[in-house]
Each structure stands twice: as C-alpha cells, then as structure tokens.
Design an enzyme around this catalytic site. Structure first.
Site, mmCIF file in Angstrom:
data_model
loop_
_atom_site.group_PDB
_atom_site.id
_atom_site.type_symbol
_atom_site.label_atom_id
_atom_site.label_comp_id
_atom_site.label_asym_id
_atom_site.label_seq_id
_atom_site.Cartn_x
_atom_site.Cartn_y
_atom_site.Cartn_z
ATOM 1 N N SER A 283 14.190 0.130 -2.466
ATOM 2 C CA SER A 283 13.241 -0.499 -3.391
ATOM 3 C C SER A 283 12.241 0.532 -3.905
ATOM 4 C CB SER A 283 12.489 -1.613 -2.669
ATOM 5 O OG SER A 283 11.373 -2.006 -3.450
ATOM 6 N N CYS B 5 12.510 -13.063 4.223
ATOM 7 C CA CYS B 5 13.449 -14.052 3.680
ATOM 8 C C CYS B 5 13.556 -15.212 4.659
ATOM 9 C CB CYS B 5 14.808 -13.399 3.470
ATOM 10 S SG CYS B 5 15.398 -12.523 4.915
ATOM 11 N N GLU C 215 10.314 -20.299 -2.802
ATOM 12 C CA GLU C 215 10.019 -19.208 -1.877
ATOM 13 C C GLU C 215 8.748 -18.499 -2.343
ATOM 14 O OE1 GLU C 215 12.405 -15.530 -1.958
ATOM 15 O OE2 GLU C 215 12.521 -15.683 0.223
ATOM 16 N N LYS D 213 20.408 2.340 -2.872
ATOM 17 C CA LYS D 213 19.247 2.286 -3.789
ATOM 18 C C LYS D 213 18.141 1.520 -3.089
ATOM 19 C CE LYS D 213 17.156 0.256 -6.851
ATOM 20 N NZ LYS D 213 15.692 0.078 -6.583
ATOM 21 N N GLU E 228 22.475 -11.149 0.089
ATOM 22 C CA GLU E 228 21.498 -11.680 1.056
ATOM 23 C C GLU E 228 20.260 -12.008 0.251
ATOM 24 O OE1 GLU E 228 21.994 -12.335 4.103
ATOM 25 O OE2 GLU E 228 23.727 -11.140 4.690
ATOM 26 N N TRP F 291 23.968 -12.487 10.357
ATOM 27 C CA TRP F 291 22.806 -12.704 9.477
ATOM 28 C C TRP F 291 23.298 -13.033 8.079
ATOM 29 C CZ3 TRP F 291 18.033 -13.699 10.617
ATOM 30 C CH2 TRP F 291 17.098 -13.748 9.574
HETATM 31 P P1 NAD Z 1 14.193 -7.834 -5.887
HETATM 32 O O1 NAD Z 1 15.390 -8.670 -6.156
HETATM 33 O O2 NAD Z 1 13.127 -7.778 -6.907
HETATM 34 O O3 NAD Z 1 14.654 -6.310 -5.668
HETATM 35 C C1 NAD Z 1 15.650 -5.962 -4.735
HETATM 36 C C2 NAD Z 1 16.283 -4.653 -5.160
HETATM 37 O O4 NAD Z 1 16.986 -4.843 -6.391
HETATM 38 C C3 NAD Z 1 15.279 -3.523 -5.413
HETATM 39 O O5 NAD Z 1 15.826 -2.323 -4.925
HETATM 40 C C4 NAD Z 1 15.173 -3.507 -6.926
HETATM 41 O O6 NAD Z 1 14.804 -2.259 -7.463
HETATM 42 C C5 NAD Z 1 16.606 -3.837 -7.322
HETATM 43 N N1 NAD Z 1 16.745 -4.374 -8.677
HETATM 44 C C6 NAD Z 1 15.799 -4.940 -9.474
HETATM 45 N N2 NAD Z 1 16.342 -5.333 -10.646
HETATM 46 C C7 NAD Z 1 17.659 -5.022 -10.593
HETATM 47 C C8 NAD Z 1 18.757 -5.195 -11.480
HETATM 48 N N3 NAD Z 1 18.596 -5.767 -12.680
HETATM 49 N N4 NAD Z 1 19.976 -4.780 -11.088
HETATM 50 C C9 NAD Z 1 20.160 -4.236 -9.860
HETATM 51 N N5 NAD Z 1 19.156 -4.024 -8.974
HETATM 52 C C10 NAD Z 1 17.919 -4.413 -9.345
HETATM 53 O O7 NAD Z 1 13.652 -8.297 -4.470
HETATM 54 P P2 NAD Z 1 12.368 -7.768 -3.682
HETATM 55 O O8 NAD Z 1 11.147 -8.300 -4.332
HETATM 56 O O9 NAD Z 1 12.491 -6.310 -3.454
HETATM 57 O O10 NAD Z 1 12.580 -8.491 -2.243
HETATM 58 C C11 NAD Z 1 12.176 -9.784 -1.987
HETATM 59 C C12 NAD Z 1 13.360 -10.728 -2.005
HETATM 60 O O11 NAD Z 1 14.379 -10.275 -1.118
HETATM 61 C C13 NAD Z 1 12.984 -12.118 -1.495
HETATM 62 O O12 NAD Z 1 13.552 -13.108 -2.320
HETATM 63 C C14 NAD Z 1 13.602 -12.165 -0.098
HETATM 64 O O13 NAD Z 1 13.889 -13.457 0.368
HETATM 65 C C15 NAD Z 1 14.834 -11.333 -0.298
HETATM 66 N N6 NAD Z 1 15.321 -10.825 0.997
HETATM 67 C C16 NAD Z 1 16.429 -11.389 1.550
HETATM 68 C C17 NAD Z 1 16.886 -10.961 2.801
HETATM 69 C C18 NAD Z 1 18.095 -11.591 3.450
HETATM 70 O O14 NAD Z 1 18.592 -11.023 4.416
HETATM 71 N N7 NAD Z 1 18.586 -12.738 2.991
HETATM 72 C C19 NAD Z 1 16.208 -9.929 3.455
HETATM 73 C C20 NAD Z 1 15.097 -9.365 2.859
HETATM 74 C C21 NAD Z 1 14.652 -9.819 1.618
#
Ligand code: NAD
Length: 476
Positions: free
Chosen positions: A176, A282, A379, A174, A248, A445
C-alpha cells in the site's frame, strides 16, 4: 527520497509521476517520501518474475523451504527496526507491532514445513478401472501479482509471499502507498539470502501502479487484499483475461453475547474486537448483538471500558490504542460520526475526533442502532462499535447473518453446546468462541458473501498458488 522498488534483484528509484508521502499518523506529518514505480517498471517487474520462473519452480522443495526459514530468521534479526517502523507509520501500539512481526515469522516457518511435505503430495491415485495408472502433480500457478493494504502490512504480505514462494511461484508484490517502507524488509531479506533475482519483486505506488499490475497480461494469478470497490476492479481485470483471483475484502462482523456470560470478560472481548489496530481490521467485530438479559449490565461497563482506554502516540506514550493510520481514514471515520448525529443515534462513548495533533479518534459506542442505519450496515474501519439487543438464539443468528459481508464472528456464551451450534449457523469464514481475533497459521482465513473469494493460511493458502495436474497412463 528512498530507492524503494526491488526489481530483478536490484533496488531502483521510482520513475512514476506520483510522489508518495510516508506519514507518522500520531503527528499527522510526513517522515519520508518516494516516487512511485512507473507502468514500465511494473512491466519490468513482471518480466523479471516471468524470467525467474522456470528455474525457481524446478528448485527442490527443500531448497525453497530453506529460503523460507531464512525469511523467518531474518525477520527476527530486524525485530526492533520493524516494530518501530510499524509503530511510526501505522500508529500501532508496541505489543500489536510485536504480534504482527511474530505472525509473519510464524507464517514463513509454517510454509517452510508445508514446502518440505510437497514431494509426498505428488502420489499415485488409486483407480477403480483396471489397465491404467494415474499420478498427481501439484505445480506452481506461475507468476503471481500480490496487492495488499496498509492495516497489517507485514502480515498480509507474509500470508501471500510465503505460500506463493513455497509453491514455486515467482511474485510481484505491490504494498500500500500508505505503508510503503515496511515490506521493503522482504526485498532486503531476499538480497541477504541471495534469493535468485526476479523471484521476488516489489513495486510501490498508488492506484495507477496497482492497476498496471492487475491489468498486466504477464500474470498467471492475482491475489488481492483490500476494499470491495478496488476488489471488484481487480476481479474485472482478472475476468477480462480469464485468470484466477483470490480476494480478501471487507467485513462488518458480529460479536454475539449471550446472557450467561461473565460481564467483565465479555467487555474485554468486545473492546479488543473493536479497538485492536484502532478498529482498522477487516475482521473487526463492529456489530455487537447483546442478549436482553445482560444488556443493561453490560452496556454501562462497556462505555466505561472504552472511555478508559489510553489513546495516544505509541512512540512516546504507554497506549492501548494509537491513531488511525491515514488522514483519509480519519476523515472517513469522522464522516461516520457526522452521519450518526444526522441519524440521531444514541452515542454512549466517543463519537468524535480527539482535539490534538495527529489522526486520533475516540473509541466509540452507539446503542440500539437501527438495522437500516449506515453505521450498522457499512464497514467503517475504525474503533466504532454499534450495538443492538436480541431476545432469542434464532434472532441473534438471523441478525448476525443479515449482512452483505461474511468474514468472521465471535460468539460469547457459557453454554458451549449453544456456542458451537451458533458458530455452525453463522455465514462467515471464521468463528471465535469465547476468544477474539485469534488467528493461527494452521487455520484458514477468508470470507463468504461480499468478504471475498478463496482462502489464505493453512494448506488452503498453499493450494491457492498451486495448479493440480494428473498424469494418466495406459498400462496395456
Ligand atoms: P484499498 O482497496 O484502497 O487498497 C488496497 C491496495 O490496492 C493498495 O495497495 C492500493 O494501492 C491498491 N489499489 C488501489 N486502487 C487500485 C486499482 N484500481 N487497481 C489495483 N490496485 C489498486 O484498501 P485499503 O484502504 O488499503 O485497505 C482497507 C480495506 O482492506 C478494508 O476494506 C479492509 O476490510 C480490507 N482488508 C481485508 C482483509 C482480509 O483479509 N479480508 C485484510 C486487511 C484489509
């Protein structure tokens, strides 16, 4: 409208209720739209993955390796289209979009090699007790759900897809809703390689689609990359079904600069650590800890370097930094600028949105930020750097570790013994010494504390999709 869901080897139109706009953040305008997958379509995708599992897990490791090499090769063949799409939908400068693609290619190539080594891992276990033999079998976990964010779409998905397929798992991905077109390349490649139907499924959508996947009782594991708030919901649904989860999550990482550093070099590392991908990482090193002896020389140079960055539309201008990827992210970062003003923080650079179309902000530096400031502890996910000074090594370690996150850190020092000592003391998953954001597929990672559970990349990334079985036999 695009048919953008790949289920059981077929491209289908979304039957969900959400219409997803795909935007060009440099213009702040949509250039495509698609309908989200419905809950029933998520169910069809999981059912297809379940149906494909018995045959896929029994393919030979070398057959799976050949498919993975095919993914690497086919990504390369789509090079220009994938670079342009990342520039247009993510706002990435060209050189960053190129690096992301190369990272994804390297990931598939690496896990092809690890897949080939799998038969040699299934070996006898020497036992101290007489009369028994035992052997190890590494089996695929089963059907896995993969939920990813928008900041590195090609890369984050490759880090999950390649090891999962190598292990013999079947998957439902899934992407984004902010970047739903980029990972379609993985479905197109599956088609081109004639990957058996159902081994790789892609469903697009917003939270509802993600929740339908993470709550589905047909999964054996879920691997999630994204925010802490959604990560904890995903963990709750995993706990309800007692199934494993890899998370992650976010970060608020430190870059520690000792006073024996070359100032110009340190400025380069600091700038890269906070402005790569417009700070939407992140692993952004967004907390600068600078030693007293170098702070007065370094901060003015840093201010100038940030102010001199070329910020603009990567498709039409030569830029160092593009826009933020979504309007929501732009509003969030603007909210932190307002908080900084309310808190009376000392702004040395930026601190504002750019006065032009699109979702641009200036690279930003706040100095002498109090430890309890929201900008120091939360963050932000944008090009916003907060700085504090320190006197001693012990103080630097204590301040760097004083965070609920623990993803990465950077240590800059000419004294390598000290740098290694500090690296060992930092409570994070990855430390860079005199380098910044260098991620190699062979190293792990993932984070400690609130930054997540589990590790991706390297052999650890493969183990995340394997179940260990032992077969013990009485020889008598
Ligand atoms: P997000 O949590 O809003 O969304 C991530 C994914 O989850 C998307 O595909 C979204 O559609 C889905 N999602 C949203 N609500 C959901 C639910 N209730 N149940 C299941 N899935 C759902 O995050 P974002 O804004 O897309 O990304 C930014 C965040 O990701 C930041 O906090 C960043 O630090 C983190 N990130 C972490 C890493 C890592 O490797 N640690 C890498 C990249 C991004």
């Amino acid at each position: 409208m695009t048919t953008s869901h790949y289920i059981a080897g077929r491209w289908v139109e979304g039957q969900g209720s959400d219409c997803i706009s795909v935007n060009d953040p440099a213009l702040g305008q949509p250039f495509a739209e698609l309908m989200a997958a419905s809950v029933a379509q998520v169910d069809q995708a999981v059912t297809a993955a379940r149906g494909a599992l018995p045959a896929w897990k029994n393919t030979s490791a070398s057959e799976r390796a050949a498919y993975l090499r095919g993914f690497a090769e086919q990504l390369g063949q789509r090079r220009e289209a994938l670079i342009t799409l990342q520039m247009r939908n993510n706002g990435k400068p060209r050189h960053e979009a190129e690096i992301d693609l190369d990272d994804a290619i390297a990931t598939f190539g690496y896990y092809a090699e690890l897949a080939e080594q799998l038969p040699s891992k299934n070996r006898d276990v020497p036992l101290a007790a007489p009369g028994f033999s035992a052997r190890t079998r590494l089996e695929p976990v089963g059907v896995v759900g993969l939920i990813v964010p928008w900041n590195f779409p090609l890369v984050t998905s490759a880090w999950k897809l390649a090891p999962a397929l190598a292990a013999g798992c079947t998957v439902v991905l899934k992407p984004s809703e902010v970047t739903p077109l980029i990972e379609q390349a993985y479905g197109q490649i599956a088609d081109a390689l004639e990957l058996p139907a159902g081994v790789l499924n892609i469903v697009n959508g917003k939270a509802e689609t993600g929740a339908a996947l993470s709550n589905h009782n047909g999964l054996d594991k879920l691997s999630f990359t994204g925010s802490n708030s959604v990560g904890s919901q995903v963990m709750r649904s995993a706990s309800a079904q007692c199934r494993p989860v890899t998370l992650e999550l976010g970060g608020k990482s430190a870059i520690v600069v000792f006073d024996d550093c070359d100032v110009g070099q340190a400025v380069e590392w600091i700038v890269a650590g906070i402005t790569w991908n417009a700070g939407q990482m992140c692993s952004a090193t967004s907390r600068l800890l600078v030693q007293d002896g170098i702070a007065d020389a370094l901060l003015p140079r840093l201010q100038v370097a940030l102010e001199n960055l070329r910020v603009g539309n990567p498709l039409t201008e030569e830029v160092d930094m593009g826009p933020l990827t979504s309007q929501a992210q732009w509003l969030k970062v603007a909210g932190y600028f307002a908080t900084a003003r309310e808190e009376g923080l000392q702004c040395l650079a930026g601190g504002k949105a750019l006065d032009r179309d699109g979702w641009f902000v200036s690279p930003t530096l706040y100095a002498d930020v109090p430890k309890d400031s929201r900008l120091w502890t939360e963050e932000i996910f944008g090009p916003v750097l907060c700085a504090r000074r320190f006197a001693t090594e012990e103080q630097a370690i204590a301040e760097a570790n004083d965070s609920r996150f623990g993803l990465v850190a950077t240590v800059c020092s000419a004294d390598l013994e000290r740098a290694e000592r500090v690296a060992d003391a930092l409570e994070v998953g990855h430390v860079w010494i005199n380098s910044v954001q260098a991620v190699f597929v062979e190293t792990s990672w993932g984070g400690t504390k609130g930054s997540g559970i589990g590790r991706e990349l390297g052999p650890w990334g493969l183990s995340a999709y394997q179940s260990v079985k032992h077969v013990t036999r009485c020889l008598g």
